[in-house]
Design a protein around this motif. Structure first.
Motif, short mmCIF file in Angstrom:
data_model
loop_
_atom_site.label_atom_id
_atom_site.label_comp_id
_atom_site.label_asym_id
_atom_site.label_seq_id
_atom_site.Cartn_x
_atom_site.Cartn_y
_atom_site.Cartn_z
N ASP A 223 0.82 -1.22 0.00
CA ASP A 223 0.00 0.00 0.00
C ASP A 223 0.85 1.27 0.00
O ASP A 223 0.78 2.09 0.91
N GLU A 225 2.09 4.89 -1.67
CA GLU A 225 1.63 6.04 -2.47
C GLU A 225 2.86 6.84 -2.89
O GLU A 225 3.71 7.15 -2.06
N GLN A 243 1.31 10.84 -9.91
CA GLN A 243 0.89 10.32 -8.61
C GLN A 243 0.37 8.90 -8.79
O GLN A 243 -0.24 8.57 -9.82
N GLN A 245 -1.12 5.24 -6.40
CA GLN A 245 -1.53 4.68 -5.11
C GLN A 245 -1.61 3.16 -5.21
O GLN A 245 -1.64 2.59 -6.29
N LYS A 246 -1.63 2.53 -4.04
CA LYS A 246 -1.81 1.07 -3.92
C LYS A 246 -0.70 0.28 -4.60
O LYS A 246 -0.92 -0.83 -5.07
N LYS A 280 1.18 3.22 3.46
CA LYS A 280 0.04 3.33 4.36
C LYS A 280 0.00 2.16 5.35
O LYS A 280 -0.63 2.23 6.39
#
Length: 383
Positions: A223, A225, A243, A245-246, A280
């Protein structure tokens, strides 16, 4: 309805004509499935892949089932691959050895401790168990040894079938990957990310700047980013940003994070990449700043092959502007020249008139009807 039927008949006729020249086949008989037989030392019993708790010097054989439900014998290729991180931010168990070099921090890989037969033939309507042999090193190991067993059909068979059929043959290529994760302790290992280098490149034919990020520790990071900005060196104005994520990270691996150049041509110069990453899952954060350069050769090379590239018409606009300005200057010069010539001719005419003793301001008598003094009229006789 009649028109529709006619169209369908025409299309069918075209297909029949084409099939007479090139045959296209899809082999539906290929049906091989796999099953990981989990041993007693399975660490996480909630997963269907091999997650084994090992010991130093331990030797073990794992059962790996191949099930052939088709009516034909199936030749199967097996391969042990080390886990890598692909540029989409996923953990990859495919064979990337020809494209991606082994990470310089990967001291102990799955391919160092696992062996499997390279090729087996599974009989029709049968099951075959393949042995995966594990041999752990003598030294105690903290962290994860991650990889997978890859199952595919050989490309040679596809080429042979295509040649024998006299046309192009499309086969369903079986491809399975079953993960193998080996650990010896529960001692936690923290990931350490670093930005190794930044360089221009292309992805799917589009100009991008690639930031090569590395996880130097034997642990999986989840996770993540990422955020990145590109500026001119010494300037704060953001030119391009990206950008994601994940994302995930395999142990002891690296990947390229792309910053799109947004269909713009590369321009030679010095730039700065500011990038940050945050997991995260572990709450770890990293920040990097690295300068890089796009050379003239890089710009020419990538701009030449880039797709959907916005054309830089700055030079064209400058040339058009200069030509327009030059034409305007020429027109002004011609206008001034003609005006001066007309004034010169007028001055010459005035000089000629003065020399002839005429009033230059009086209109000349051209001797036409009604010109000159009128004759005196005689008085009429009285009646």
């Amino acid at each position: 309805m009649k028109k529709k039927n006619i169209v369908i008949m025409v299309l069918l006729s075209l297909l029949i004509l084409v099939s007479g020249q090139t045959s296209v086949h899809a082999d539906q008989s290929l049906a091989v499935s796999v099953n990981a037989v989990l041993p007693k030392n399975q660490h996480n019993k909630d997963v269907t892949y091999y997650d084994l708790r090992m010991q130093p010097n331990q030797k073990q054989e794992l059962d790996f089932e191949l099930n052939n439900s088709s009516d034909k014998d199936q030749k199967i290729l097996l391969q042990i691959n080390n886990a890598t991180t692909n540029d989409a931010g996923s953990i990859d168990y495919s064979d990337r050895g020809g494209k991606v070099k082994r990470d310089n921090t990967l001291k102990l890989a799955l391919s160092d401790v696992a062996q499997v037969p390279k090729e087996v033939t599974v009989k029709a309507k049968s099951k075959q168990v393949v042995k995966i042999k594990l041999t752990m090193p003598a030294e105690k190991y903290n962290g994860s040894i991650l990889g997978g067993i890859r199952v595919t059909t050989p490309d040679e068979e596809e080429k042979k079938d295509a040649k024998d059929s006299g046309g192009m043959k499309i086969k369903n290529k079986v491809a399975y990957s079953v993960a193998i994760n080996l650990t010896e302790t529960d001692e936690p290992v923290k990931a350490e990310l670093d930005l190794l280098k930044v360089f221009p490149g292309q992805t799917a034919g589009r100009n991008v700047v690639k930031a090569n990020v590395q996880n130097s520790q034997p642990t999986v990071l989840e996770d993540i980013e990422y955020y990145a900005e590109v500026t001119k060196e010494g300037n704060k104005k953001v030119l391009h940003k990206a950008q994601a994520q994940k994302y995930r990270f395999a142990p002891n691996s690296n990947f390229n994070f792309d910053v799109s150049w947004e269909s713009q041509p590369f321009k030679a110069g010095k730039y700065t990449l500011n990038m940050r990453a945050e997991s995260k899952d572990t709450k770890q954060k990293w920040n990097w700043t690295k300068n890089f350069e796009i050379t003239e050769n890089d710009a020419k090379k990538f701009n030449k092959t880039a797709v959907d590239l916005d054309q830089d018409n700055t030079k064209l606009y400058i040339i058009i502007g200069l030509i327009t300005l030059l034409l305007l200057i020429i027109l002004i010069i011609i206008f001034i020249f003609l005006k001066k010539k007309k004034e010169e001719q007028r001055r010459i005419q005035l000089k000629k008139r003065k020399k002839a003793g005429k009033n230059p301001n009086r209109r000349p008598n051209r001797g036409g009807p009604g010109s000159g003094p009128r004759p005196k009229q005689k008085p009429r006789p009285k009646k």
